[in-house]
Motif scaffolding. Sequence first.
Motif, PDB file in Angstrom:
ATOM      1  N   GLN A  17       0.825  -1.209   0.000  1.00 56.72           N
ATOM      2  CA  GLN A  17       0.000   0.000   0.000  1.00 56.72           C
ATOM      3  C   GLN A  17       0.856   1.254   0.000  1.00 56.72           C
ATOM      4  O   GLN A  17       0.420   2.309  -0.434  1.00 56.72           O
ATOM      5  N   THR A  18       2.081   1.110   0.515  1.00 62.74           N
ATOM      6  CA  THR A  18       2.949   2.276   0.691  1.00 62.74           C
ATOM      7  C   THR A  18       4.379   1.966   0.269  1.00 62.74           C
ATOM      8  O   THR A  18       4.875   0.869   0.515  1.00 62.74           O
ATOM      9  N   ILE A  19       5.006   2.976  -0.347  1.00 65.26           N
ATOM     10  CA  ILE A  19       6.446   2.922  -0.629  1.00 65.26           C
ATOM     11  C   ILE A  19       7.052   4.203  -0.058  1.00 65.26           C
ATOM     12  O   ILE A  19       6.489   5.290  -0.215  1.00 65.26           O
ATOM     13  N   VAL A  20       8.201   4.050   0.596  1.00 66.53           N
ATOM     14  CA  VAL A  20       8.934   5.204   1.113  1.00 66.53           C
ATOM     15  C   VAL A  20      10.357   5.137   0.578  1.00 66.53           C
ATOM     16  O   VAL A  20      10.980   4.077   0.599  1.00 66.53           O
ATOM     17  N   LEU A  21      10.854   6.282   0.096  1.00 72.95           N
ATOM     18  CA  LEU A  21      12.228   6.379  -0.401  1.00 72.95           C
ATOM     19  C   LEU A  21      13.032   7.236   0.564  1.00 72.95           C
ATOM     20  O   LEU A  21      12.563   8.296   0.993  1.00 72.95           O
ATOM     21  N   ALA A  22      14.249   6.791   0.875  1.00 71.40           N
ATOM     22  CA  ALA A  22      15.111   7.581   1.756  1.00 71.40           C
ATOM     23  C   ALA A  22      16.546   7.510   1.276  1.00 71.40           C
ATOM     24  O   ALA A  22      17.009   6.456   0.841  1.00 71.40           O
ATOM     25  N   GLU A  23      17.246   8.640   1.342  1.00 73.47           N
ATOM     26  CA  GLU A  23      18.675   8.665   1.019  1.00 73.47           C
ATOM     27  C   GLU A  23      19.430   8.104   2.210  1.00 73.47           C
ATOM     28  O   GLU A  23      19.073   8.365   3.351  1.00 73.47           O
ATOM     29  N   TYR A  24      20.493   7.384   1.902  1.00 74.39           N
ATOM     30  CA  TYR A  24      21.253   6.763   2.989  1.00 74.39           C
ATOM     31  C   TYR A  24      22.740   7.094   2.904  1.00 74.39           C
ATOM     32  O   TYR A  24      23.576   6.352   3.420  1.00 74.39           O
ATOM     33  N   ARG A  25      23.101   8.223   2.313  1.00 76.45           N
ATOM     34  CA  ARG A  25      24.520   8.608   2.173  1.00 76.45           C
ATOM     35  C   ARG A  25      25.217   8.641   3.529  1.00 76.45           C
ATOM     36  O   ARG A  25      24.754   9.291   4.453  1.00 76.45           O
ATOM     37  N   GLY A  26      26.331   7.929   3.611  1.00 83.89           N
ATOM     38  CA  GLY A  26      27.170   7.986   4.804  1.00 83.89           C
ATOM     39  C   GLY A  26      26.670   7.196   6.005  1.00 83.89           C
ATOM     40  O   GLY A  26      27.263   7.262   7.084  1.00 83.89           O
ATOM     41  N   ILE A  27      25.621   6.449   5.834  1.00 79.67           N
ATOM     42  CA  ILE A  27      25.106   5.674   6.966  1.00 79.67           C
ATOM     43  C   ILE A  27      26.019   4.469   7.228  1.00 79.67           C
ATOM     44  O   ILE A  27      26.505   3.838   6.290  1.00 79.67           O
ATOM     45  N   ALA A  28      26.296   4.211   8.487  1.00 82.66           N
ATOM     46  CA  ALA A  28      27.178   3.100   8.854  1.00 82.66           C
ATOM     47  C   ALA A  28      26.487   1.760   8.578  1.00 82.66           C
ATOM     48  O   ALA A  28      25.265   1.654   8.662  1.00 82.66           O
ATOM     49  N   VAL A  29      27.300   0.771   8.252  1.00 84.29           N
ATOM     50  CA  VAL A  29      26.774  -0.564   7.937  1.00 84.29           C
ATOM     51  C   VAL A  29      26.001  -1.131   9.129  1.00 84.29           C
ATOM     52  O   VAL A  29      24.933  -1.723   8.983  1.00 84.29           O
TER      53      VAL A  29
END
Length: 197
Positions: free
Chosen positions: A23-35
């Motif tokens: 029903q839902t899709i969300v997009l998020a940037e993840y630049r520089g996020i730790a593993v």
Amino acid sequence: MPLNREDKQAVVAEISAQVAKSQTIVLAEYRGIAVGDLTKLRAVAREKNVYLRVLKNTLARRAVEGTSFAPLAEQMTGPLIYGLSEDAVAAAKVVNDFAKSNDKLVIRAGSYEGQVLDKAAVQALASIPSREELLGLLLGVMQAPVSGFARALAALAAQKEEGASAPEAAAEDAAAEPAAAEPAAAEASEQPAASAE
């Protein structure tokens, strides 16, 4: 390692299957996020039944073609992580809650019921109680009269029990009073005799 044609087709088929039931899709940037942080986010997503995956945007665009999520394709640029959920608010809630504690994850956009959502709209969607929370609230409301009735019955039973034990206690007190009165009467009769001497 780049994907070959068969791999790309397999990814598009997998995402298309998820899109079809979401029903839902969300997009998020993840630049520089730790593993490690990304691993924690994935664990929370699994727990909440949210499909979460880093995807090539071209493959994601192909997967949403011809669906109600197609207008979201314009937002599919840059390093994105995709959250999809059958529950209307689960994907938004998982991504939004994680973004609150990790500024490296930035909500870009979302889509619900064919509408493209900006960051503020995704956050607003995330603030709505999930299906499980709503069911829990409903159950609480339904149980309130039953538990109130049960408490009233328990109080009535306790009151009756006290009422039944009160006459017994009164009878015991009454039996004890004459016994206590006899020594007092004996003492009283001895005293005048002593004063007469």
